[in-house]
Design an enzyme around this catalytic site. Structure first.
Site, PDB file in Angstrom:
ATOM      1  N   CYS A 127       0.798  -1.163  -0.078  1.00  0.00           N
ATOM      2  CA  CYS A 127      -0.047   0.066   0.030  1.00  0.00           C
ATOM      3  C   CYS A 127       0.955   1.259  -0.051  1.00  0.00           C
ATOM      4  O   CYS A 127       0.401   2.336  -0.138  1.00  0.00           O
ATOM      5  CB  CYS A 127      -0.865  -0.095   1.216  1.00  0.00           C
ATOM      6  SG  CYS A 127      -1.983  -1.595   1.273  1.00  0.00           S
ATOM      7  N   HIS A 155      -3.356   6.913   2.593  1.00  0.00           N
ATOM      8  CA  HIS A 155      -3.606   5.608   2.162  1.00  0.00           C
ATOM      9  C   HIS A 155      -5.169   5.327   2.570  1.00  0.00           C
ATOM     10  O   HIS A 155      -5.263   5.694   4.011  1.00  0.00           O
ATOM     11  CB  HIS A 155      -2.839   4.536   2.598  1.00  0.00           C
ATOM     12  CG  HIS A 155      -3.280   3.276   2.235  1.00  0.00           C
ATOM     13  ND1 HIS A 155      -3.753   2.895   0.947  1.00  0.00           N
ATOM     14  CD2 HIS A 155      -3.059   2.213   3.057  1.00  0.00           C
ATOM     15  CE1 HIS A 155      -4.119   1.697   1.020  1.00  0.00           C
ATOM     16  NE2 HIS A 155      -3.781   1.295   2.477  1.00  0.00           N
ATOM     17  N   ASN A 182     -10.106  -0.260   0.419  1.00  0.00           N
ATOM     18  CA  ASN A 182      -8.629  -0.127   0.513  1.00  0.00           C
ATOM     19  C   ASN A 182      -8.208  -0.720  -0.925  1.00  0.00           C
ATOM     20  O   ASN A 182      -8.018  -2.142  -1.086  1.00  0.00           O
ATOM     21  CB  ASN A 182      -8.094  -1.113   1.672  1.00  0.00           C
ATOM     22  CG  ASN A 182      -6.499  -0.899   1.487  1.00  0.00           C
ATOM     23  OD1 ASN A 182      -5.986  -0.776   0.748  1.00  0.00           O
ATOM     24  ND2 ASN A 182      -6.054  -1.498   2.739  1.00  0.00           N
TER      25      ASN A 182
HETATM   26  O1  UT7 Z   1      -3.356  -1.332   3.811  1.00  0.00           O
HETATM   27  C1  UT7 Z   1      -3.143  -1.648   5.224  1.00  0.00           C
HETATM   28  C2  UT7 Z   1      -4.183  -2.899   5.197  1.00  0.00           C
HETATM   29  N1  UT7 Z   1      -4.536  -3.252   6.695  1.00  0.00           N
HETATM   30  C3  UT7 Z   1      -5.339  -2.273   7.343  1.00  0.00           C
HETATM   31  O2  UT7 Z   1      -5.474  -1.156   7.190  1.00  0.00           O
HETATM   32  C4  UT7 Z   1      -5.887  -3.057   8.416  1.00  0.00           C
HETATM   33  C5  UT7 Z   1      -5.682  -2.369   9.881  1.00  0.00           C
HETATM   34  N2  UT7 Z   1      -6.869  -2.947  10.843  1.00  0.00           N
HETATM   35  C6  UT7 Z   1      -8.024  -2.502  10.529  1.00  0.00           C
HETATM   36  O3  UT7 Z   1      -8.432  -1.865  10.153  1.00  0.00           O
HETATM   37  C7  UT7 Z   1      -8.854  -3.352  11.868  1.00  0.00           C
HETATM   38  O4  UT7 Z   1      -8.034  -4.174  12.832  1.00  0.00           O
HETATM   39  C8  UT7 Z   1     -10.060  -4.413  11.182  1.00  0.00           C
HETATM   40  C9  UT7 Z   1     -11.007  -3.691  10.485  1.00  0.00           C
HETATM   41  C10 UT7 Z   1      -9.202  -5.429  10.230  1.00  0.00           C
HETATM   42  C11 UT7 Z   1     -10.557  -5.177  12.342  1.00  0.00           C
HETATM   43  O5  UT7 Z   1     -11.113  -4.428  13.170  1.00  0.00           O
HETATM   44  P1  UT7 Z   1     -11.005  -4.567  15.040  1.00  0.00           P
HETATM   45  O6  UT7 Z   1     -11.649  -3.565  15.337  1.00  0.00           O
HETATM   46  O7  UT7 Z   1      -9.631  -4.584  15.046  1.00  0.00           O
HETATM   47  O8  UT7 Z   1     -11.665  -5.969  15.029  1.00  0.00           O
HETATM   48  P2  UT7 Z   1     -11.006  -7.375  15.541  1.00  0.00           P
HETATM   49  O9  UT7 Z   1     -10.318  -8.076  14.632  1.00  0.00           O
HETATM   50  O10 UT7 Z   1     -10.830  -7.209  16.949  1.00  0.00           O
HETATM   51  O11 UT7 Z   1     -12.435  -8.273  15.839  1.00  0.00           O
HETATM   52  C12 UT7 Z   1     -13.397  -7.927  16.365  1.00  0.00           C
HETATM   53  C13 UT7 Z   1     -14.621  -9.178  16.325  1.00  0.00           C
HETATM   54  C14 UT7 Z   1     -14.050 -10.486  16.294  1.00  0.00           C
HETATM   55  O12 UT7 Z   1     -15.165 -11.135  17.007  1.00  0.00           O
HETATM   56  P3  UT7 Z   1     -15.154 -11.640  18.644  1.00  0.00           P
HETATM   57  O13 UT7 Z   1     -13.672 -12.571  18.659  1.00  0.00           O
HETATM   58  O14 UT7 Z   1     -14.693 -10.398  19.356  1.00  0.00           O
HETATM   59  O15 UT7 Z   1     -16.089 -12.336  18.863  1.00  0.00           O
HETATM   60  C15 UT7 Z   1     -13.957 -10.750  14.803  1.00  0.00           C
HETATM   61  O16 UT7 Z   1     -14.335 -12.360  14.739  1.00  0.00           O
HETATM   62  O17 UT7 Z   1     -15.294  -8.841  15.262  1.00  0.00           O
HETATM   63  C16 UT7 Z   1     -15.170 -10.057  14.321  1.00  0.00           C
HETATM   64  N3  UT7 Z   1     -15.238  -9.902  13.064  1.00  0.00           N
HETATM   65  C17 UT7 Z   1     -16.271  -9.293  12.186  1.00  0.00           C
HETATM   66  N4  UT7 Z   1     -17.434  -9.436  12.450  1.00  0.00           N
HETATM   67  C18 UT7 Z   1     -18.430  -9.294  11.504  1.00  0.00           C
HETATM   68  C19 UT7 Z   1     -14.124  -9.666  12.155  1.00  0.00           C
HETATM   69  N5  UT7 Z   1     -14.414  -9.431  11.026  1.00  0.00           N
HETATM   70  C20 UT7 Z   1     -15.657  -9.428  10.872  1.00  0.00           C
HETATM   71  C21 UT7 Z   1     -16.795  -8.893   9.953  1.00  0.00           C
HETATM   72  N6  UT7 Z   1     -18.006  -8.854  10.421  1.00  0.00           N
HETATM   73  N7  UT7 Z   1     -16.258  -8.573   8.491  1.00  0.00           N
END
Ligand code: UT7
Length: 325
Positions: free
Chosen positions: A112, A250, A280
């Site tokens: 990215c 980005h 993204n």
């Molecule tokens: O170019 C660089 C590319 N990458 C990035 O920019 C990613 C940077 N990171 C992020 O943007 C965030 O970490 C994410 C958007 C990927 C995830 O958000 P988060 O607030 O860190 O969520 P999490 O991974 O801590 O997940 C929270 C919960 C989990 O459930 P439990 O374990 O709390 O029951 C996940 O299983 O949300 C669940 N979850 C979802 N639920 C519904 C994860 N993905 C999804 C989804 N829909 N798509």
């Protein structure tokens, strides 16, 4: 040493729109989760166009705006994580598609952060006089390496391409560019490739060529590097944040941008955001954003912008653009 400026910007995205609602029919997710955690509402998904197809459209669009012809271009630097082939470079497919047969061509792999890495690289060619007109392209068809069964990643990405025409200049245009990387964090975000497999080696398993990511690690990294990178551009250019019209980050997650705005005590509007429409798009996100800003009349001659990106590597890159048209 000459100065370098942008003479034209173009972009291209696939026609097909995929909404959060569409995604909720494929994986266990919903619009509310995706919108509140990322800000993304929809993304564009290729219906067959490969990276060089979108890149070529963006390049022709940028050339048109710059008033140049493909044969005027002597360098194509293309940043992508999703090349058409392992080799040759996707830049040569673009050369062939647009007819830029006077151009040297190569790709840059900086995820990215790739567009600004490519901008920095092409700028050096122009500063030393090796290039008189360069096409800098960021293009990715992430849908082809997305794991469509992994809800934690498949909701984030989209396909697209953006391009800039760079030329030598009397006035300052693109300055204070820099790139960084930390290979110790290579395992945090990436796309696997073929392992070593030959008459002497049989790999235990062959990974899918799919994106993997530790979202929380990337989030932590992004929120700290975005602040450091903006600070470095301001120091290197001797400018104050009030001199900057827009920060063009980005387009990964609105929460990263919101965090940066809060820490810098800036209104969120100072950060341009269009991730709600495209998700993204990796190396394409910054030139797509610039093209939209120009279309909307948000950027005028003399405006100063900070571009800042972060991504797999882990890598980061940033720079200052003083708009010259
Ligand atoms: O170019 C660089 C590319 N990458 C990035 O920019 C990613 C940077 N990171 C992020 O943007 C965030 O970490 C994410 C958007 C990927 C995830 O958000 P988060 O607030 O860190 O969520 P999490 O991974 O801590 O997940 C929270 C919960 C989990 O459930 P439990 O374990 O709390 O029951 C996940 O299983 O949300 C669940 N979850 C979802 N639920 C519904 C994860 N993905 C999804 C989804 N829909 N798509």
């Amino acid at each position: 040493m000459k100065e370098v400026k942008i003479l034209g910007i173009g972009s291209a995205v696939p026609q097909r729109v995929m909404t959060n609602e569409d995604l909720s029919k494929i994986v266990d997710t919903n619009d509310e989760w995706i919108t509140t955690r990322t800000g993304i509402r929809e993304r564009r998904i290729s219906e067959g166009e490969n990276t060089s197809d979108l890149a070529s459209k963006a390049a022709l669009n940028a050339l048109d705006k710059a008033g140049l012809k493909p044969e005027d271009i002597d360098l194509i630097v293309l940043a992508t994580s999703t090349p058409d082939a392992l080799t040759p470079a996707t830049a040569v497919f673009v050369q062939e598609k647009i007819g830029a047969f006077n151009a040297a061509c190569f790709d840059i792999s900086a995820a990215c952060s790739g567009f600004i890495y490519a901008l920095n690289t092409a700028s050096q060619f122009i500063k030393t006089g090796q290039s008189k007109a360069a096409l800098v392209i960021g293009a990715d068809v992430l849908s082809k390496i997305t794991d469509w069964t992994d809800r934690s990643t498949c909701v984030l990405f989209g396909d697209g391409a953006g391009a800039a025409v760079l030329v030598p200049s009397e006035e300052k245009g693109v300055t204070s560019l820099f790139n960084g990387a930390d290979g110790r964090k290579a395992g945090v975000l990436g796309i696997n490739c073929v392992p070593v497999k030959n008459p002497f080696v049989t790999p235990e398993k062959i990974d899918d060529i799919k994106i993997f990511m530790d979202g929380r690690e990337v989030f932590k990294f992004a929120t700290s590097i975005i602040l450091e990178a903006i600070d470095k551009v301001l120091k290197d250019s001797g400018l104050n944040i009030d001199d900057i019209k827009y920060i063009v980050p980005h387009q990964a997650n609105y929460r990263i941008i919101e965090y940066a705005a809060r820490k810098l005590k800036l209104p969120e509007e100072k950060f341009f955001m269009n991730l709600q429409k495209y998700g993204n798009t990796s190396a394409a996100s910054i030139p797509i954003a610039l093209d939209e800003m120009l279309d909307k009349g948000l950027i005028k001659k003399g405006d100063k912008l900070i571009l800042v990106a972060f991504g797999a590597g882990l890598t980061w890159s940033a720079g200052l653009v003083e708009w010259q048209y």
